[in-house]
Design a protein around this motif. Structure first.
Motif, PDB file in Angstrom:
ATOM      1  N   THR A 185      -7.319  12.751  60.349  1.00 22.76           N
ATOM      2  CA  THR A 185      -8.643  13.587  59.576  1.00 22.76           C
ATOM      3  C   THR A 185      -9.549  13.863  60.524  1.00 22.76           C
ATOM      4  OG1 THR A 185      -7.822  12.591  57.433  1.00 22.76           O
ATOM      5  CG2 THR A 185     -10.069  13.677  57.731  1.00 22.76           C
ATOM      6  N   GLN A 213      -9.455  10.604  55.120  1.00 22.05           N
ATOM      7  CA  GLN A 213      -8.836  10.808  53.545  1.00 22.05           C
ATOM      8  C   GLN A 213      -7.637  11.763  53.323  1.00 22.05           C
ATOM      9  OE1 GLN A 213      -9.443   9.104  50.783  1.00 22.05           O
ATOM     10  NE2 GLN A 213      -8.270  10.373  49.478  1.00 22.05           N
ATOM     11  N   LEU A 214      -7.550  12.570  54.528  1.00 20.10           N
ATOM     12  CA  LEU A 214      -6.478  13.703  54.315  1.00 20.10           C
ATOM     13  C   LEU A 214      -4.960  13.050  54.128  1.00 20.10           C
ATOM     14  CD1 LEU A 214      -7.175  16.480  56.934  1.00 20.10           C
ATOM     15  CD2 LEU A 214      -7.033  16.687  54.421  1.00 20.10           C
ATOM     16  N   PHE A 257      -7.086  16.651  50.626  1.00 15.28           N
ATOM     17  CA  PHE A 257      -7.986  15.249  50.390  1.00 15.28           C
ATOM     18  C   PHE A 257      -7.554  14.460  48.977  1.00 15.28           C
ATOM     19  CE2 PHE A 257     -10.431  17.721  53.407  1.00 15.28           C
ATOM     20  CZ  PHE A 257     -10.694  17.011  54.290  1.00 15.28           C
ATOM     21  N   THR A 273      -1.397  19.913  52.286  1.00 14.41           N
ATOM     22  CA  THR A 273      -2.212  19.290  52.859  1.00 14.41           C
ATOM     23  C   THR A 273      -3.430  18.953  51.985  1.00 14.41           C
ATOM     24  OG1 THR A 273      -1.167  19.480  54.857  1.00 14.41           O
ATOM     25  CG2 THR A 273      -3.508  18.743  55.087  1.00 14.41           C
ATOM     26  N   THR A 321     -12.085  17.335  61.184  1.00 15.25           N
ATOM     27  CA  THR A 321     -13.665  17.242  61.101  1.00 15.25           C
ATOM     28  C   THR A 321     -14.309  17.794  62.407  1.00 15.25           C
ATOM     29  OG1 THR A 321     -13.565  15.242  59.589  1.00 15.25           O
ATOM     30  CG2 THR A 321     -15.588  15.652  60.522  1.00 15.25           C
TER      31      THR A 321
END
Length: 424
Positions: A61, A233-234, A194, A192, A65
């Protein structure tokens, strides 16, 4: 065909690391060239993993970001040298065991050189009750910069959680919404996210944790990491992550154009891959969000992840435009990173062998230098005493360094005429 060798490699790792299941894929430039599943996505039902099987990709993840931060930088909303406190004033309440608060910059956070602790000073991994971003910000008086900036690599989930908050504040929308709309959607990463959608739940692998004294693994818990979402969190799968890897090869893709899936300018993407820090022995380095590792004469970019029940690794080699994805439904496990390296090496070794054994073609007939360009050929010396040369090679006028091992003021380049007789 490489398939039997790939199968042997994956099955060997499955047995050696006692993994429940593995989904793997190989990317060649803009396509998923190969994928397969081994072991079980769910042991009880004997369901096999495939390229649609959903895993938690954890710290992979962070690469999303990092790209979001670069997008905002390109939009003029921040610079990489900005101190964190400029965008999150609450950080001014943190303490300084070493280093300085104002030296906790965006660039250092992206490269794990900001001196921050690995986690915020709150329960999470032990209790499975991860804090909200509000709770993290409220705990700032308990936060400390623990080592001097740039003194060492210190991995920090905490830093990336705060970078997610920077994305939210500067974009004016929740971090997860920003990433969905500006990265996942334009890249076509439809499975995909969260949080698990109903469709994703149909493909979700059962998470397992290793059993120390027996083969059969135990079910692992599922815990949303809440305010730490930007750090890990992905959820995703091999098919979608192949699109993420393919995007990494579009450094010549021109300007950002989300409608065409170019979610970052090609020059900024190239910057994202460029090492900011190199280890003293040059064995590895850290780029903006990506770890860079030297394996023999090859350089691999990559990032791994581990979270309750899942281990992941995404790695790629830029010169060959080859990447791999490895998703395992067992944690703790370090095998994913080793599998990814072995897969890349196997594929690239096969490429090298094919090149060695391919029938050799004779060189093309040399081209005569156009008369209008012939006067430029020759050796030159810059004012500082640095040699240079202009040659006509392969049908083009080229600016080269005649001493490749020496120092040069200029990068190799192809020269183009301007229409003026005295200026190239």
């Amino acid at each position: 065909s490489l398939s039997p060798r790939l199968d042997h490699l994956l099955n060997s790792w499955l047995e050696k690391a006692r993994l429940a299941g593995v989904a793997a894929g190989i990317v060649r430039d803009q396509s998923l060239a190969w994928s397969a599943g081994y072991g079980f996505a769910d042991i009880e039902s004997r369901r096999r993993p495939d390229n649609l099987t959903i895993s938690r990709i954890a710290s992979v993840t962070k690469t999303f970001t990092a790209l979001a931060i670069l997008q905002l930088r390109d939009d003029g909303l921040l610079t990489l040298e900005d101190p964190l406190v400029l965008h999150i004033p609450e950080f001014s309440a943190a303490g300084q065991r070493a280093g300085r608060l104002e030296d906790v910059t965006v660039r250092r956070m992206l490269t794990h050189r900001a001196g921050l602790t690995t986690e915020p000073p709150l329960p999470g991994w032990e209790t499975l009750d991860f804090p909200s971003m509000t709770a993290i910000l409220d705990a700032m008086p308990q936060v400390e910069v623990v080592i001097k900036q740039d003194s060492a690599f210190k991995y920090s989930n905490f830093a990336f959680a705060l970078l997610g908050e920077v994305v939210a504040r500067l974009s004016g929308r929740p971090y997860v919404e920003y990433v969905r709309e500006n990265i996942l959607g334009p890249l076509g990463m439809t499975l995909t996210g969260f949080d698990l959608t109903p469709e994703m739940k149909l493909h979700f692998a059962t998470p397992y944790r290793a059993s120390e004294h027996e083969d059969y693994p135990r079910a692992a818990p599922y815990a949303h990491i809440n305010g730490m979402a930007a750090a890990g969190q992905l959820h995703s799968n091999v098919r979608d992550l192949a699109k993420w890897v393919s995007f990494q090869f579009r450094t010549d893709g021109g300007d950002r154009d989300s409608k065409k899936g170019q979610v970052l300018d090609g020059t900024s993407l190239e910057e994202m891959h460029r090492p900011v820090y190199i280890e003293p022995d040059w064995s590895a380095g850290q780029a903006l969000g990506w770890r860079v590792t030297r394996v023999g004469d090859r350089v691999f970019h990559g990032h791994g992840g581990g979270i309750h029940g899942f281990a992941s690794q995404v790695s790629f080699n830029k010169p060959s435009k080859t990447g791999v994805i490895v998703l395992a439904n067992l944690w703790p496990a370090t095998a994913a990173a080793h599998i990814a390296t072995d897969l890349l090496q196997l594929v690239l070794d096969a490429d090298a062998e094919a090149a060695r054994t391919a029938p050799k073609q004779g060189p093309a007939a040399p081209e005569e230098v156009p008369a209008a360009l012939a006067l430029y050929l020759g050796s030159y010396r810059a004012e500082a005493g640095i040699p240079a040369a202009i040659e006509y090679r392969g049908g083009a006028l080229r600016f080269v360094n005649p001493d490749p091992a020496g120092y040069t003021l200029h990068a190799p380049a192809v020269l183009e005429t301007t229409g003026r007789p005295d200026v190239l």
